[in-house]
Design an enzyme around this catalytic site. Structure first.
Site, PDB file in Angstrom:
ATOM      1  N   HIS A 123       8.610 -25.990   5.389  1.00 18.44           N
ATOM      2  CA  HIS A 123       8.143 -27.251   5.129  1.00 18.44           C
ATOM      3  C   HIS A 123       7.560 -27.082   3.558  1.00 18.44           C
ATOM      4  O   HIS A 123       6.829 -28.076   3.319  1.00 18.44           O
ATOM      5  CB  HIS A 123       7.148 -27.800   6.155  1.00 18.44           C
ATOM      6  CG  HIS A 123       7.749 -28.012   7.602  1.00 18.44           C
ATOM      7  ND1 HIS A 123       8.428 -29.392   7.916  1.00 18.44           N
ATOM      8  CD2 HIS A 123       8.082 -27.127   8.413  1.00 18.44           C
ATOM      9  CE1 HIS A 123       9.101 -28.858   9.185  1.00 18.44           C
ATOM     10  NE2 HIS A 123       8.599 -27.707   9.539  1.00 18.44           N
ATOM     11  N   GLU A 134       0.790  -1.258   0.076  1.00 19.21           N
ATOM     12  CA  GLU A 134       0.000  -0.072   0.042  1.00 19.21           C
ATOM     13  C   GLU A 134       0.887   1.361  -0.022  1.00 19.21           C
ATOM     14  O   GLU A 134       0.439   2.250  -0.578  1.00 19.21           O
ATOM     15  CB  GLU A 134      -0.983   0.112   1.257  1.00 19.21           C
ATOM     16  CG  GLU A 134      -2.085  -0.953   1.174  1.00 19.21           C
ATOM     17  CD  GLU A 134      -3.117  -1.098   2.232  1.00 19.21           C
ATOM     18  OE1 GLU A 134      -3.941   0.049   2.232  1.00 19.21           O
ATOM     19  OE2 GLU A 134      -3.274  -1.932   3.021  1.00 19.21           O
ATOM     20  N   LYS A 154     -13.741  -0.203  -4.520  1.00 16.52           N
ATOM     21  CA  LYS A 154     -14.996   0.253  -3.538  1.00 16.52           C
ATOM     22  C   LYS A 154     -16.028   0.790  -4.352  1.00 16.52           C
ATOM     23  O   LYS A 154     -17.127   0.568  -4.116  1.00 16.52           O
ATOM     24  CB  LYS A 154     -14.599   0.728  -2.282  1.00 16.52           C
ATOM     25  CG  LYS A 154     -13.698   0.064  -1.234  1.00 16.52           C
ATOM     26  CD  LYS A 154     -13.444   0.795   0.106  1.00 16.52           C
ATOM     27  CE  LYS A 154     -12.568   0.003   1.022  1.00 16.52           C
ATOM     28  NZ  LYS A 154     -11.957   0.568   2.214  1.00 16.52           N
TER      29      LYS A 154
HETATM   30  O1  PA5 Z   1      -5.310   0.393   3.865  1.00 17.15           O
HETATM   31  C1  PA5 Z   1      -6.689   0.569   3.377  1.00 17.15           C
HETATM   32  O2  PA5 Z   1      -6.786   1.655   3.019  1.00 17.15           O
HETATM   33  C2  PA5 Z   1      -7.561  -0.712   3.457  1.00 17.15           C
HETATM   34  O3  PA5 Z   1      -6.899  -2.040   3.743  1.00 17.15           O
HETATM   35  C3  PA5 Z   1      -8.688  -0.449   4.272  1.00 17.15           C
HETATM   36  O4  PA5 Z   1      -8.351  -0.442   5.589  1.00 17.15           O
HETATM   37  C4  PA5 Z   1      -9.779  -1.530   4.163  1.00 17.15           C
HETATM   38  O5  PA5 Z   1     -10.327  -1.472   2.858  1.00 17.15           O
HETATM   39  C5  PA5 Z   1     -10.914  -1.403   5.136  1.00 17.15           C
HETATM   40  O6  PA5 Z   1     -11.366  -0.315   4.846  1.00 17.15           O
HETATM   41  P1  PA5 Z   1     -11.815   0.403   6.602  1.00 17.15           P
HETATM   42  O7  PA5 Z   1     -10.544   0.322   7.303  1.00 17.15           O
HETATM   43  O8  PA5 Z   1     -12.308   1.791   6.416  1.00 17.15           O
HETATM   44  O9  PA5 Z   1     -12.823  -0.187   7.183  1.00 17.15           O
END
Ligand code: PA5
Length: 358
Positions: A257, A241, A351
């Site tokens: 393993h 990310e 999303k």
């Molecule tokens: O890092 C991110 O943006 C995602 O992994 C979000 O955490 C994930 O999509 C879930 O969204 P939220 O944290 O708003 O529930």
């Protein structure tokens, strides 16, 4: 590949990191203390004898805190802590299941679906969120809620999405030593911020050096059984990310393993991989030995192997310090790749598309 960007050039942080991800990482120790304060008045909570198990619901950056809590506290509370990443929960969860519903935005559909199911099955629910539908549900239905600060990336809000769970458990009487360990961990992390932060020149900065080693490579992060297995997964997700890089992870001893065999030479591909082992320096001697042998066995076919020795006075300190290091490395790697660490366009687009009727 030799990076052309210097991490010691203060201008690149303004240019490439306008969202301030590096500041968020440097602020992690303070966020931990602030997060503890947030959970001091969560509302009406069950008694310990009313709780059979704990379930933590969340996705992505809102779920990893559940792994942290499970690996640090499950033994002490003598109850199962299950982390659920998805739409559904086991049908046997009921009134004796204490559920923490965690969603930074409060609008993640899997988490909302799972918490609806938990409510329908009569579970006790505590919400952690900055707003959205989850906060509205909590207010509507009188669930205790911890409201976390708005305007962050969920992964940068790790402290706020993790520590309140432990504090709520302390308030219930399930946990006793977490706060003390956290304070020591915060002190230790503050010192590490001086060593790994953007001001510290690369020559004396291990986080910058490791990022430079990883530039142009695919990181594969191995954690040893226990807290460092969670750190390895956090490193992988942060490389994805923040650095916008492919990255993978696995855990020792299990990878001994299966995956160890897969590091046969595959044209030039395996030469582009850097394996990073996270190992507890004072941990189980059997694990230290496994890391030594494994790294020797695979290094010849890879682009490099780095072994990170983690030190600390408690599991909390070891885990938080290793998470902090991985966060720094991932932001530095983003900058070396010329990427802005903050936006996660593919997640946002996904999303968006899911919310539009097909
Ligand atoms: O890092 C991110 O943006 C995602 O992994 C979000 O955490 C994930 O999509 C879930 O969204 P939220 O944290 O708003 O529930």
């Amino acid at each position: 590949m030799e990076p052309t960007i210097s991490l010691d050039d203060v201008r690149i942080y303004k240019e490439l990191d306008p969202g301030g991800m590096i500041e968020a990482v440097e602020g992690f120790p303070d966020q931990c203390l602030e997060a503890r304060r947030l959970a001091s008045e969560p509302g009406a909570l069950p008694y310990p004898e009313e709780i059979r198990e704990i379930a933590i619901l969340g996705m992505g950056g809102s779920a990893i805190g559940g792994d942290v809590i499970r690996v640090l506290l499950e033994e002490e509370i003598r109850r199962r802590i299950n982390v659920h990443r998805g739409y559904r929960l086991p049908g046997f969860y009921a009134q004796e299941t204490l559920v923490f519903a965690v969603s930074y935005s409060g609008n993640t559909e899997e988490t909302l679906s799972a918490v609806e199911q938990a409510a329908a099955q009569g579970c006790r629910i505590v919400a952690l969120t900055s707003g959205g539908s989850l906060l509205a549900m909590a207010r509507d239905r009188d669930w205790p809620a911890v409201e976390v600060p708005m305007g962050m990336q969920p992964r940068a809000a790790l402290a706020y999405l993790t520590i309140p769970i432990a504090v709520v458990m302390e308030r219930i009487g399930l946990v006793s030593s977490f706060s003390q360990q956290l304070e020591e961990a915060v002190e230790s992390m503050r010192k590490r911020v001086s060593c790994w932060g953007r001001i510290q020149p690369q020559e004396q900065n291990f986080a910058k050096q490791l990022a430079a080693r990883l530039c142009g490579k695919i990181p594969v992060v191995y954690g040893t059984e226990g807290p460092l297995s969670v750190a390895a997964y956090r490193w992988k997700c942060q490389f994805n990310e923040n650095s916008k890089s492919p990255a993978f992870h696995h855990v020792l001893p299990e990878m001994n393993h299966n995956e160890v065999v897969g590091w046969d030479r595959l044209d030039d591909f395996t030469r582009r991989v850097e394996a990073i082992f996270l190992v507890d320096e004072e941990g189980d001697a059997r694990m230290i030995r496994r890391v030594e042998i494994t790294s020797e066995l695979i290094k010849e076919n890879l682009g490099g192997v780095s072994v990170v020795h983690v030190r600390g006075n408690s599991p909390v300190e070891k885990l938080f310090v290793s998470i902090l290091l991985g966060d720094f490395v991932s932001v530095y790697l983003a900058l070396l790749r010329g990427k802005n660490p903050t936006p996660v366009e593919k997640i946002s687009e996904l999303k968006e598309q899911l919310s539009t009727p097909g």
